[in-house]
Design an enzyme around this catalytic site. Structure first.
Site, PDB file in Angstrom:
ATOM      1  N   ARG A 190      21.426   9.345 -29.874  1.00 50.85           N
ATOM      2  CA  ARG A 190      19.970  10.136 -30.536  1.00 50.85           C
ATOM      3  C   ARG A 190      20.643  10.481 -31.838  1.00 50.85           C
ATOM      4  NH1 ARG A 190      15.423   9.588 -28.788  1.00 50.85           N
ATOM      5  NH2 ARG A 190      15.029  11.817 -28.999  1.00 50.85           N
ATOM      6  N   ARG A 241      13.998  22.711 -33.131  1.00 50.49           N
ATOM      7  CA  ARG A 241      14.431  23.844 -33.418  1.00 50.49           C
ATOM      8  C   ARG A 241      14.328  24.259 -35.091  1.00 50.49           C
ATOM      9  NH1 ARG A 241      21.011  23.757 -32.261  1.00 50.49           N
ATOM     10  NH2 ARG A 241      21.546  21.769 -33.356  1.00 50.49           N
ATOM     11  N   ARG A 250      26.026  22.402 -15.194  1.00 53.45           N
ATOM     12  CA  ARG A 250      26.232  23.811 -15.097  1.00 53.45           C
ATOM     13  C   ARG A 250      25.176  24.344 -16.304  1.00 53.45           C
ATOM     14  NH1 ARG A 250      31.071  21.565 -14.379  1.00 53.45           N
ATOM     15  NH2 ARG A 250      31.346  21.470 -16.747  1.00 53.45           N
ATOM     16  N   GLU A 277      14.080  20.885 -37.135  1.00 52.33           N
ATOM     17  CA  GLU A 277      15.005  19.621 -36.730  1.00 52.33           C
ATOM     18  C   GLU A 277      14.378  18.885 -35.770  1.00 52.33           C
ATOM     19  OE1 GLU A 277      19.043  19.324 -33.860  1.00 52.33           O
ATOM     20  OE2 GLU A 277      18.817  20.649 -35.704  1.00 52.33           O
ATOM     21  N   ARG A 337      23.854  34.698 -16.696  1.00 50.58           N
ATOM     22  CA  ARG A 337      24.320  35.786 -16.937  1.00 50.58           C
ATOM     23  C   ARG A 337      23.711  37.052 -16.397  1.00 50.58           C
ATOM     24  NH1 ARG A 337      26.656  34.374 -22.906  1.00 50.58           N
ATOM     25  NH2 ARG A 337      27.888  32.506 -22.339  1.00 50.58           N
ATOM     26  N   ASP A 359      32.783  19.637 -29.573  1.00 48.28           N
ATOM     27  CA  ASP A 359      32.842  20.614 -30.747  1.00 48.28           C
ATOM     28  C   ASP A 359      34.123  20.621 -31.386  1.00 48.28           C
ATOM     29  OD1 ASP A 359      30.425  21.970 -29.633  1.00 48.28           O
ATOM     30  OD2 ASP A 359      31.486  22.774 -27.785  1.00 48.28           O
ATOM     31  N   TYR A 388      30.849  13.658 -27.085  1.00 48.27           N
ATOM     32  CA  TYR A 388      30.432  14.848 -27.756  1.00 48.27           C
ATOM     33  C   TYR A 388      31.468  15.688 -27.909  1.00 48.27           C
ATOM     34  CZ  TYR A 388      28.242  18.622 -29.627  1.00 48.27           C
ATOM     35  OH  TYR A 388      27.652  19.936 -30.465  1.00 48.27           O
TER      36      TYR A 388
END
Length: 415
Positions: A282, A313, A182, A338, A186, A402, A400
């Site tokens: 990673r 970034r 996904r 990074e 928007r 959040d 992973y």
């Protein structure tokens, strides 16, 4: 052994999962000892202060959630600011807004209405689907094919391909399609990266959040769990020693301790001595610079999607907590470039490589962890409702996370 210190929980790792667990257990009257092999508490949330700027040492962390209970909980510990994550992408010196929205489509194609953007997207999606059909492909086989069917070749080649290949160290054709199943698209002029109702950064940095979680909790830094030489004994406790220098009691000079439970947040493969082989990760490393200017890039996060630029970034840390005129009042700024690379022993593991190979390997370790607890419960006295060893967090679950889901998960564990 009358001078032995006993803990209800030995918590391995002072990151968010371990700190949350210690906080809630302590509130229930349990005695906890938190240990961490790093020289500071907080895990990957730890911030260093440079020039009055809180530098996210292990990469940027933005707290976001739609769960009011979670938001209210963290704000009860430390107030959060209004930071809104609106990253930019730079490709060959041209900037694009993220996530993909009407600003992005205007920058990419010059379209100004949702209908025009949708028409352009559908045109490119159809082209990708027709190419797959011509080659007898019914479902996307890899990340590249998946991305092309979702957003088309212009966005894929400009904003996805180079960044993703730097991030994962593999060609997009070698990465599984589910990584990008996904993509946020928007058809509004909205650069807010998250859809969540709440987001922000703790005022004063993440160290304040960790300090509140661990207030009154015994903790030891610079100590490795695997150097404790602990073992489960027939009294139903995990017995271990730590060096006398760390002893909290003058009557306990040899550092004899025991715990009813272990909360382990480290690497699950390491816990079982890599008996099935190592899981892959990673990792990232940072080039940190303090610059003699008040504002370097005008945004907290800028992704570099051109494959010829080696870093993924640049983070400018002051923008997480300084807004408006306060930016210029701080005469200097701190940036982090990074770089993503393959993890090797001795490096910090950041991102699980959740492909079929590694997920299958993790399940073997998960079954071993279940058996480990089952064997302990059958051979050792009553452990109560908790497992003898609780495996939790990004490394222990090879997943992973959040931050908000970690907070929510531990709250539910104590419900």
């Amino acid at each position: 052994m009358s001078n032995q210190i006993h803990y209800d929980y030995l918590i391995v790792g002072a990151g968010l999962f371990g700190s949350m667990y210690a906080y809630l257990a302590t509130r229930q009257g349990k005695r906890c000892l938190v240990i961490d092999k790093r020289p500071q508490l907080g895990g990957n949330l730890y911030c260093e202060e440079t020039e009055n700027i809180h530098v996210h040492t292990y990469g940027p962390h933005i707290f976001h959630t739609s769960n009011k209970r979670v938001w209210d909980f963290v704000n009860s510990l430390v107030p959060f600011n209004r930071f809104t994550n609106s990253p930019l992408a730079c490709y060959k010196d041209k900037f694009y807004n993220l996530p993909f929205n009407m600003n992005t489509f205007y920058q990419m194609w010059g379209v100004t209405t949702p209908a025009q953007a949708e028409s352009k997207l559908n045109e490119q999606r159809a082209k990708a689907l027709q190419k797959m059909k011509d080659n007898g492909i019914t479902e996307p086989r890899n990340l590249e094919e998946q991305a092309l069917t979702l957003v088309g070749e212009d966005i894929y080649n400009t904003l996805i391909k180079g960044y993703t290949e730097k991030q994962w160290g593999r060609c997009c054709t070698e990465l599984p399609s589910f990584i990008i199943k996904r993509l946020p698209v928007r058809l509004v002029y909205d650069n807010n990266y998250f859809d969540d109702e709440y987001q922000g950064i703790p005022k004063g940095g993440y160290n304040k959040l960790i300090d509140e979680l661990l207030k009154g909790v015994e903790n030891i830094i610079n100590i490795n769990f695997f150097q404790l030489h602990g073992e489960w004994k027939d009294d139903g406790k995990y017995h271990f020693q730590y060096p006398a220098d760390y002893s909290k009691s003058t009557s306990n000079k040899v550092g004899e301790c025991s715990a009813s439970h272990i909360v382990y947040t480290g690497k699950i493969d390491e816990f079982f001595d890599y008996c099935y082989g190592p899981l892959e990760y990673r990792t990232v490393h940072f080039e940190v610079e303090t610059l003699p200017m008040s504002n370097f890039q005008g945004n907290a996060v800028v992704n570099y999607t051109d494959s010829e630029i080696p870093y993924t970034r640049i983070i400018e840390h002051k923008h997480f907590e300084m807004f408006g005129q306060s930016i210029d009042k701080c005469a200097k700024t701190v940036i982090s470039k990074e770089y993503s690379t393959e993890w090797k022993s001795g490096m910090e593991p950041y991102y699980p490589v959740n492909n079929l190979k590694n997920n299958t390997l993790y399940l073997k370790y998960k079954h071993l962890a279940d058996k480990y607890n089952k064997d302990l419960s059958s051979n050792i006295s009553d452990k109560g409702k908790d497992d003898a060893c609780i495996f939790g967090g990004r490394l222990a679950e090879y997943k992973y996370y959040d931050m908000a889901p970690i907070v929510e998960k531990v709250l539910r564990m104590f419900d």
